[in-house]
Design a protein around this motif. Structure first.
Motif, PDB file in Angstrom:
ATOM      1  N   ALA A   1       0.866  -1.183   0.000  1.00 15.37           N
ATOM      2  CA  ALA A   1       0.000   0.000   0.000  1.00 15.37           C
ATOM      3  C   ALA A   1       0.895   1.224   0.000  1.00 15.37           C
ATOM      4  O   ALA A   1       1.668   1.448   0.944  1.00 15.37           O
ATOM      5  CB  ALA A   1      -0.916   0.002   1.223  1.00 15.37           C
ATOM      6  N   ALA A   2       0.813   1.993  -1.071  1.00 19.88           N
ATOM      7  CA  ALA A   2       1.696   3.153  -1.216  1.00 19.88           C
ATOM      8  C   ALA A   2       1.026   4.174  -2.110  1.00 19.88           C
ATOM      9  O   ALA A   2       0.047   3.878  -2.805  1.00 19.88           O
ATOM     10  CB  ALA A   2       3.048   2.739  -1.795  1.00 19.88           C
ATOM     11  N   ARG A   3       1.566   5.386  -2.071  1.00 19.39           N
ATOM     12  CA  ARG A   3       1.076   6.437  -2.959  1.00 19.39           C
ATOM     13  C   ARG A   3       1.656   6.253  -4.342  1.00 19.39           C
ATOM     14  O   ARG A   3       2.835   5.935  -4.502  1.00 19.39           O
ATOM     15  CB  ARG A   3       1.464   7.814  -2.422  1.00 19.39           C
ATOM     16  CG  ARG A   3       0.675   8.241  -1.197  1.00 19.39           C
ATOM     17  CD  ARG A   3       0.669   9.751  -1.069  1.00 19.39           C
ATOM     18  NE  ARG A   3      -0.073  10.193   0.097  1.00 19.39           N
ATOM     19  CZ  ARG A   3      -0.428  11.446   0.323  1.00 19.39           C
ATOM     20  NH1 ARG A   3      -0.077  12.388  -0.546  1.00 19.39           N
ATOM     21  NH2 ARG A   3      -1.100  11.787   1.402  1.00 19.39           N
ATOM     22  N   SER A   4       0.824   6.486  -5.346  1.00 19.86           N
ATOM     23  CA  SER A   4       1.276   6.408  -6.722  1.00 19.86           C
ATOM     24  C   SER A   4       1.807   7.765  -7.163  1.00 19.86           C
ATOM     25  O   SER A   4       1.733   8.754  -6.438  1.00 19.86           O
ATOM     26  CB  SER A   4       0.134   5.953  -7.633  1.00 19.86           C
ATOM     27  OG  SER A   4      -0.944   6.867  -7.555  1.00 19.86           O
ATOM     28  N   THR A   5       2.343   7.809  -8.371  1.00 18.47           N
ATOM     29  CA  THR A   5       2.943   9.057  -8.870  1.00 18.47           C
ATOM     30  C   THR A   5       1.921  10.162  -9.056  1.00 18.47           C
ATOM     31  O   THR A   5       2.261  11.347  -8.967  1.00 18.47           O
ATOM     32  CB  THR A   5       3.654   8.773 -10.198  1.00 18.47           C
ATOM     33  OG1 THR A   5       2.711   8.174 -11.117  1.00 18.47           O
ATOM     34  CG2 THR A   5       4.824   7.817  -9.990  1.00 18.47           C
ATOM     35  N   ASP A   6       0.669   9.801  -9.309  1.00 20.83           N
ATOM     36  CA  ASP A   6      -0.361  10.818  -9.511  1.00 20.83           C
ATOM     37  C   ASP A   6      -1.072  11.213  -8.221  1.00 20.83           C
ATOM     38  O   ASP A   6      -2.086  11.907  -8.245  1.00 20.83           O
ATOM     39  CB  ASP A   6      -1.390  10.340 -10.540  1.00 20.83           C
ATOM     40  CG  ASP A   6      -2.043   9.034 -10.125  1.00 20.83           C
ATOM     41  OD1 ASP A   6      -1.657   8.481  -9.073  1.00 20.83           O
ATOM     42  OD2 ASP A   6      -2.940   8.568 -10.847  1.00 20.83           O
ATOM     43  N   GLY A   7      -0.570  10.770  -7.070  1.00 24.81           N
ATOM     44  CA  GLY A   7      -1.128  11.185  -5.796  1.00 24.81           C
ATOM     45  C   GLY A   7      -2.189  10.279  -5.243  1.00 24.81           C
ATOM     46  O   GLY A   7      -2.634  10.497  -4.110  1.00 24.81           O
ATOM     47  N   ALA A   8      -2.629   9.257  -5.962  1.00 27.31           N
ATOM     48  CA  ALA A   8      -3.621   8.324  -5.440  1.00 27.31           C
ATOM     49  C   ALA A   8      -2.934   7.292  -4.554  1.00 27.31           C
ATOM     50  O   ALA A   8      -1.706   7.258  -4.434  1.00 27.31           O
ATOM     51  CB  ALA A   8      -4.369   7.651  -6.582  1.00 27.31           C
ATOM     52  N   VAL A   9      -3.735   6.444  -3.919  1.00 21.49           N
ATOM     53  CA  VAL A   9      -3.222   5.348  -3.100  1.00 21.49           C
ATOM     54  C   VAL A   9      -3.454   4.053  -3.857  1.00 21.49           C
ATOM     55  O   VAL A   9      -4.571   3.769  -4.292  1.00 21.49           O
ATOM     56  CB  VAL A   9      -3.921   5.303  -1.719  1.00 21.49           C
ATOM     57  CG1 VAL A   9      -3.517   4.052  -0.963  1.00 21.49           C
ATOM     58  CG2 VAL A   9      -3.584   6.540  -0.914  1.00 21.49           C
ATOM     59  N   GLU A  10      -2.388   3.282  -4.014  1.00 19.03           N
ATOM     60  CA  GLU A  10      -2.473   2.006  -4.727  1.00 19.03           C
ATOM     61  C   GLU A  10      -2.249   0.880  -3.737  1.00 19.03           C
ATOM     62  O   GLU A  10      -1.268   0.869  -2.990  1.00 19.03           O
ATOM     63  CB  GLU A  10      -1.430   1.931  -5.843  1.00 19.03           C
ATOM     64  CG  GLU A  10      -1.517   0.651  -6.651  1.00 19.03           C
ATOM     65  CD  GLU A  10      -0.600   0.651  -7.870  1.00 19.03           C
ATOM     66  OE1 GLU A  10      -0.536  -0.382  -8.560  1.00 19.03           O
ATOM     67  OE2 GLU A  10       0.035   1.690  -8.118  1.00 19.03           O
ATOM     68  N   VAL A  11      -3.197  -0.058  -3.725  1.00 20.17           N
ATOM     69  CA  VAL A  11      -3.123  -1.227  -2.849  1.00 20.17           C
ATOM     70  C   VAL A  11      -3.109  -2.461  -3.737  1.00 20.17           C
ATOM     71  O   VAL A  11      -3.964  -2.604  -4.623  1.00 20.17           O
ATOM     72  CB  VAL A  11      -4.322  -1.272  -1.887  1.00 20.17           C
ATOM     73  CG1 VAL A  11      -4.247  -2.490  -0.974  1.00 20.17           C
ATOM     74  CG2 VAL A  11      -4.394   0.006  -1.054  1.00 20.17           C
ATOM     75  N   SER A  12      -2.143  -3.350  -3.505  1.00 17.66           N
ATOM     76  CA  SER A  12      -2.025  -4.542  -4.352  1.00 17.66           C
ATOM     77  C   SER A  12      -1.722  -5.753  -3.493  1.00 17.66           C
ATOM     78  O   SER A  12      -1.083  -5.656  -2.435  1.00 17.66           O
ATOM     79  CB  SER A  12      -0.921  -4.353  -5.400  1.00 17.66           C
ATOM     80  OG  SER A  12       0.341  -4.191  -4.777  1.00 17.66           O
TER      81      SER A  12
ATOM     82  N   SER B   1      -5.186  -5.481  -7.612  1.00 20.24           N
ATOM     83  CA  SER B   1      -4.756  -4.138  -7.208  1.00 20.24           C
ATOM     84  C   SER B   1      -5.905  -3.164  -7.415  1.00 20.24           C
ATOM     85  O   SER B   1      -6.789  -3.372  -8.249  1.00 20.24           O
ATOM     86  CB  SER B   1      -3.543  -3.683  -8.016  1.00 20.24           C
ATOM     87  OG  SER B   1      -3.878  -3.544  -9.388  1.00 20.24           O
ATOM     88  N   CYS B   2      -5.875  -2.085  -6.638  1.00 23.95           N
ATOM     89  CA  CYS B   2      -6.860  -1.024  -6.787  1.00 23.95           C
ATOM     90  C   CYS B   2      -6.187   0.317  -6.561  1.00 23.95           C
ATOM     91  O   CYS B   2      -5.214   0.430  -5.812  1.00 23.95           O
ATOM     92  CB  CYS B   2      -8.032  -1.210  -5.811  1.00 23.95           C
ATOM     93  SG  CYS B   2      -7.604  -0.957  -4.071  1.00 23.95           S
ATOM     94  N   ARG B   3      -6.710   1.321  -7.237  1.00 19.87           N
ATOM     95  CA  ARG B   3      -6.236   2.695  -7.084  1.00 19.87           C
ATOM     96  C   ARG B   3      -7.391   3.521  -6.538  1.00 19.87           C
ATOM     97  O   ARG B   3      -8.467   3.581  -7.136  1.00 19.87           O
ATOM     98  CB  ARG B   3      -5.758   3.257  -8.429  1.00 19.87           C
ATOM     99  CG  ARG B   3      -4.513   2.559  -8.977  1.00 19.87           C
ATOM    100  CD  ARG B   3      -4.281   2.946 -10.446  1.00 19.87           C
ATOM    101  NE  ARG B   3      -4.108   4.373 -10.579  1.00 19.87           N
ATOM    102  CZ  ARG B   3      -2.942   5.016 -10.421  1.00 19.87           C
ATOM    103  NH1 ARG B   3      -1.872   4.336 -10.076  1.00 19.87           N
ATOM    104  NH2 ARG B   3      -2.850   6.325 -10.593  1.00 19.87           N
ATOM    105  N   LEU B   4      -7.156   4.154  -5.392  1.00 22.94           N
ATOM    106  CA  LEU B   4      -8.199   4.921  -4.706  1.00 22.94           C
ATOM    107  C   LEU B   4      -7.768   6.377  -4.620  1.00 22.94           C
ATOM    108  O   LEU B   4      -6.641   6.672  -4.197  1.00 22.94           O
ATOM    109  CB  LEU B   4      -8.442   4.365  -3.313  1.00 22.94           C
ATOM    110  CG  LEU B   4      -8.900   2.900  -3.265  1.00 22.94           C
ATOM    111  CD1 LEU B   4      -8.873   2.374  -1.834  1.00 22.94           C
ATOM    112  CD2 LEU B   4     -10.299   2.755  -3.854  1.00 22.94           C
ATOM    113  N   PRO B   5      -8.643   7.305  -4.998  1.00 21.51           N
ATOM    114  CA  PRO B   5      -8.262   8.724  -4.961  1.00 21.51           C
ATOM    115  C   PRO B   5      -8.246   9.253  -3.536  1.00 21.51           C
ATOM    116  O   PRO B   5      -9.030   8.830  -2.678  1.00 21.51           O
ATOM    117  CB  PRO B   5      -9.361   9.387  -5.794  1.00 21.51           C
ATOM    118  CG  PRO B   5     -10.553   8.499  -5.628  1.00 21.51           C
ATOM    119  CD  PRO B   5     -10.005   7.108  -5.505  1.00 21.51           C
ATOM    120  N   LEU B   6      -7.377  10.222  -3.300  1.00 19.94           N
ATOM    121  CA  LEU B   6      -7.312  10.869  -2.005  1.00 19.94           C
ATOM    122  C   LEU B   6      -8.407  11.931  -1.902  1.00 19.94           C
ATOM    123  O   LEU B   6      -8.819  12.492  -2.918  1.00 19.94           O
ATOM    124  CB  LEU B   6      -5.933  11.532  -1.813  1.00 19.94           C
ATOM    125  CG  LEU B   6      -4.748  10.585  -1.632  1.00 19.94           C
ATOM    126  CD1 LEU B   6      -3.454  11.362  -1.695  1.00 19.94           C
ATOM    127  CD2 LEU B   6      -4.870   9.827  -0.320  1.00 19.94           C
TER     128      LEU B   6
END
Length: 420
Positions: free
Chosen positions: A347-358, A411-416
């Motif tokens: 679980a970490a922040r992606s380059t575009d500022g979202a949170v990516e969980v895999s 994996s999922c990408r969730l916006p902040l």
């Protein structure tokens, strides 16, 4: 929404405790029914008392006005008599009274306005509350009684004829149409309200189904795997057996706790004490405990990479969704890849500022890549990844699942939230 037609679930009689302790009779509060009887008695007395000092011909219009007021303001159903039956019977009596000569026709003018108002109120209630195809028949009879009510005067006065009868009937048609329009409008509002309640209940049932799948199925799957391992493994001694039984006990207690929360939610919803509380939301901060439980019941090497600034950065709904993504992925690893060599959760922040969980599982060395799960897998397996994708999409995220190397990756990408 059509309680006055007798469509309520409660049966006849008085049952204490319903509707927050208010006594109910036939689905209607007893206090409201007593109040309605009092108003009916007062209205009937007000219509009949003037007839005592009037000529004998005044009794017919007085009795009709008293009946119309009583039916219009009564709380229906009354025993086996529903609103539809009472309105239809009154309309037939009113139409029959229009043709009866009762002496001086001028006597009708004293009670005619009261009966007209009562019939208009009754017409609105019929159009609003009578269900099914009966509303057309009963509403038509009641409307005809309103429109033809002036004939009770014009048919029995020598100075009036067809022209006056048609004119007064046309005038009576205007308020009748207005009462019908009000009834139709309120009926549409009742229908919308009923549809909204049905939709909310359906959403609540789906939420309960998701919770049962996400939490109870996860723990029960672990219990099944532990039991299978105990049957296939070698005798490891009393210490290993006690540890195995302890893990099965803890998994069963967690499953029972999830079911207790679900049942409590449904009971509080039925008690109408307000919005039912949701099951306890989880978040990324709960992942270490989840992976510890998973690692104690799996042979795979489990690793967790959780950045410090990620936990608590998402909204409450997104945090719970991220936790469920990991939970569903681990449950699928148990079911479909029990011999996976490793499981990595990140679980970490992606380059575009979202949170990516895999969640990535890897097959043992030398194993073939895992094939996708067949659509006709284990029956009754729950909502699975399809429902999980809907949940992720509801919070503005994207879910992806598919082969990854020799294993599988979810994996999922969730916006902040805005401002973070």
């Amino acid at each position: 929404m059509r309680g006055e037609e007798g469509g309520r679930a409660a049966g006849p009689g008085v049952s204490p405790g319903a509707a927050g302790g208010v006594a109910m009779t036939g689905g209607v509060p007893a206090t409201r029914r007593r109040r309605g009887k009092g108003w009916c008695g007062a209205a009937a007395a007000a219509m009949l008392l003037p007839a005592l000092v009037s000529p004998p011909g005044a009794w017919l219009p007085a009795v009709m006005a008293a009946l119309a007021l009583a039916v219009a303001i009564s709380v229906w159903p009354v025993g086996p008599v529903s609103l539809a039956r009472a309105a239809a019977g009154l309309a037939v009596l009113s139409l029959a009274a229009d043709t009866v000569s009762f002496g001086k026709a001028g006597l009708a003018l004293l009670w005619l306005p009261f009966e007209a108002v009562a019939l208009l109120v009754l017409l609105e209630r019929v159009v609003r509350h009578v269900p099914g195809p009966r509303v057309g028949l009963v509403g038509g009879l009641t409307g005809a009684a309103v429109v033809l009510l002036p004939l009770r005067f014009t048919l029995h006065v020598p100075q009036t004829g067809l022209r006056e009868s048609v004119f007064l009937a046309a005038l009576a048609f205007v308020p009748a149409a207005g009462a019908t329009g009000v009834g139709l409008y309120l009926r549409s509002l009742d229908r919308r309200r009923a549809d909204a309640v049905a939709l909310a209940r359906r959403e609540q049932r789906l939420e309960v189904a998701r919770d049962l799948h996400d939490f109870v199925a996860h723990e029960v799957t672990g219990i099944v795997l532990e039991a299978q391992a105990a049957q296939l493994g070698e005798d490891g001694g009393p210490v290993e057996h006690r540890a195995l039984l302890h893990r099965i006990e803890q998994a069963g207690l967690r499953a029972l706790d999830s079911m207790d929360r679900t049942v409590a939610t449904l009971r509080e919803g039925d008690g109408r004490t307000g919005e039912p509380p949701p099951t306890r939301p989880h978040g990324l901060a709960d992942l270490p405990e989840l992976l510890d439980r998973f690692g104690s019941m799996a042979a795979a090497e489990v690793t967790l990479s959780l950045e410090d600034e990620v936990a608590g950065a998402l909204s409450r709904e997104a945090e719970d969704t991220a936790y469920r993504v990991v939970l569903e992925a681990l449950t699928n690893v148990r079911r479909h890849a029990p011999r996976a060599g490793r499981v990595e959760v990140r679980a970490a922040r992606s380059t575009d500022g979202a949170v990516e969980v895999s969640v990535t599982d890897g097959a043992p060395a030398g194993a073939l890549p895992r094939a996708p799960r067949e659509p006709g897998g284990r029956p009754g397996g729950g909502t699975g990844l399809a429902a999980l994708a809907e949940r992720v999409g509801a919070v503005g995220g994207v879910l992806e699942a598919g082969p990854y190397g020799q294993g599988w990756r979810v994996s999922c990408r969730l916006p902040l939230p805005a401002g973070r």
